[in-house]
Design an enzyme around this catalytic site. Structure first.
Site, PDB file in Angstrom:
ATOM      1  NE  ARG A 214      -2.046  -1.951   3.443  1.00  0.00           N
ATOM      2  CZ  ARG A 214      -2.477  -3.149   3.865  1.00  0.00           C
ATOM      3  NH1 ARG A 214      -3.602  -3.643   3.422  1.00  0.00           N
ATOM      4  NH2 ARG A 214      -1.794  -3.841   4.748  1.00  0.00           N
TER       5      ARG A 214
ATOM      6  CD  GLU B 216       8.575  -0.712  -3.431  1.00  0.00           C
ATOM      7  OE1 GLU B 216       7.721  -0.114  -2.733  1.00  0.00           O
ATOM      8  OE2 GLU B 216       9.173  -1.723  -3.040  1.00  0.00           O
TER       9      GLU B 216
ATOM     10  CG  ASP C 228      15.080  -0.891   4.701  1.00  0.00           C
ATOM     11  OD1 ASP C 228      15.970  -0.091   4.982  1.00  0.00           O
ATOM     12  OD2 ASP C 228      14.601  -1.675   5.540  1.00  0.00           O
ATOM     13  CB  SER C 229      17.131  -5.141   2.778  1.00  0.00           C
ATOM     14  OG  SER C 229      15.993  -5.732   2.193  1.00  0.00           O
TER      15      SER C 229
ATOM     16  CE  LYS D 222      14.753   3.491   6.137  1.00  0.00           C
ATOM     17  NZ  LYS D 222      14.147   2.592   7.146  1.00  0.00           N
TER      18      LYS D 222
ATOM     19  NE  ARG E  12      -0.579   1.849   4.861  1.00  0.00           N
ATOM     20  CZ  ARG E  12       0.503   1.089   4.706  1.00  0.00           C
ATOM     21  NH1 ARG E  12       1.553   1.542   4.080  1.00  0.00           N
ATOM     22  NH2 ARG E  12       0.536  -0.139   5.189  1.00  0.00           N
TER      23      ARG E  12
HETATM   24  P1  IMP Z   1      13.226  -4.012   1.698  1.00  0.00           P
HETATM   25  O1  IMP Z   1      12.777  -5.308   1.113  1.00  0.00           O
HETATM   26  O2  IMP Z   1      14.114  -4.221   2.904  1.00  0.00           O
HETATM   27  O3  IMP Z   1      13.872  -3.089   0.682  1.00  0.00           O
HETATM   28  O4  IMP Z   1      11.971  -3.323   2.335  1.00  0.00           O
HETATM   29  C1  IMP Z   1      11.113  -2.555   1.645  1.00  0.00           C
HETATM   30  C2  IMP Z   1       9.797  -2.413   2.407  1.00  0.00           C
HETATM   31  O5  IMP Z   1      10.006  -2.305   3.836  1.00  0.00           O
HETATM   32  C3  IMP Z   1       9.121  -1.147   1.997  1.00  0.00           C
HETATM   33  O6  IMP Z   1       8.306  -1.333   0.862  1.00  0.00           O
HETATM   34  C4  IMP Z   1       8.365  -0.769   3.234  1.00  0.00           C
HETATM   35  O7  IMP Z   1       7.100  -1.421   3.251  1.00  0.00           O
HETATM   36  C5  IMP Z   1       9.174  -1.296   4.385  1.00  0.00           C
HETATM   37  N1  IMP Z   1      10.032  -0.232   4.990  1.00  0.00           N
HETATM   38  C6  IMP Z   1      11.365  -0.152   4.948  1.00  0.00           C
HETATM   39  N2  IMP Z   1      11.826   0.913   5.618  1.00  0.00           N
HETATM   40  C7  IMP Z   1      10.729   1.547   6.103  1.00  0.00           C
HETATM   41  C8  IMP Z   1      10.541   2.740   6.888  1.00  0.00           C
HETATM   42  O8  IMP Z   1      11.468   3.466   7.270  1.00  0.00           O
HETATM   43  N3  IMP Z   1       9.245   3.060   7.183  1.00  0.00           N
HETATM   44  C9  IMP Z   1       8.176   2.310   6.772  1.00  0.00           C
HETATM   45  N4  IMP Z   1       8.303   1.194   6.039  1.00  0.00           N
HETATM   46  C10 IMP Z   1       9.570   0.808   5.701  1.00  0.00           C
END
Ligand code: IMP
Ligand code: MG
Length: 185
Positions: free
Chosen positions: A45, A102, A106-107, A134, A168
């Site tokens: 979302r 998107e 993050d990761s 990030k 949100r």
């Molecule tokens: P990744 O797979 O680690 O890149 O995570 C991505 C997902 O983690 C995003 O689509 C968000 O839903 C969630 N996410 C990562 N960091 C944050 C944050 O600082 N606030 C809120 N949601 C986050």
């Protein structure tokens, strides 16, 4: 539910800075996809606020679709690299020029899995437009073709991003006060 002020340590990106950046991303996309059939795919979302503002700043014809995913067996913050499709796209993307919209990378695991899944469907092209990057937390290398802002390693909320599904709708990106809220890992 408590008022968002309780969780807000500081505003990271205010409303006018956000809107100005989205305006230029929209211009960039309009230029780059001028002679193509731009198809925006929003990951629910978190991407929904970004998608709708981006659309208002794209001045070429474009279509949209939605998909939802969830990470396997992990909390709101960490992802293991495995994602499950909880809602699929309505339309076929074969031979279309797809831009994935998107909220935050993050990761990178979520994005990597989604890209893998979508590329199997043979779009003409597949690019990524992410509002927030990030970068320090990256574990897998993923391409971000259009990036709003690179942000530090702090938990953020607002403008699509949630704290336990709330807030949100805020028009800015805020940093969570870590003394009041720790995302579950
Ligand atoms: P990744 O797979 O680690 O890149 O995570 C991505 C997902 O983690 C995003 O689509 C968000 O839903 C969630 N996410 C990562 N960091 C944050 C944050 O600082 N606030 C809120 N949601 C986050
Ligand atoms: Mg989330």
């Amino acid at each position: 539910m408590r008022d968002y002020h309780d969780f807000l340590q500081k505003k990271l990106v205010d409303e006018s800075t956000l809107q100005a950046r989205i305006e230029s991303l929209g211009e960039e996309l309009s230029r780059d996809y001028k002679d193509k059939s731009l198809h925006l795919i929003c990951i629910l979302r978190g991407g929904v606020m970004f998608l709708t503002d981006l659309m208002r700043n794209i001045n070429i014809p474009h279509s949209i679709d939605f998909m939802a995913i969830s990470s396997y067996g992990v909390g709101a913050r960490q992802s293991t690299g495995q994602v499950r499709l909880t809602m699929d796209l309505r339309d076929d993307i074969q031979a279309r020029d797809v831009v994935l919209v998107e909220d935050i990378v993050d990761s990178g695991h979520t994005l990597a899995s989604v890209l893998e899944l979508l590329s199997l469907r043979k779009p003409a092209s597949l690019k990524v437009c992410a509002l927030l990057d990030k970068a320090e937390r990256r574990e897998v290398d993923v391409p971000i073709d259009y990036c709003g802002f690179t942000i530090p390693n702090e938990f953020v909320f607002g403008y699509g991003l949630d704290i336990d599904e709330y807030y949100r709708g805020l028009p800015f990106i805020g940093v969570v006060n870590p003394e009041l809220y720790q995302p579950e890992d």
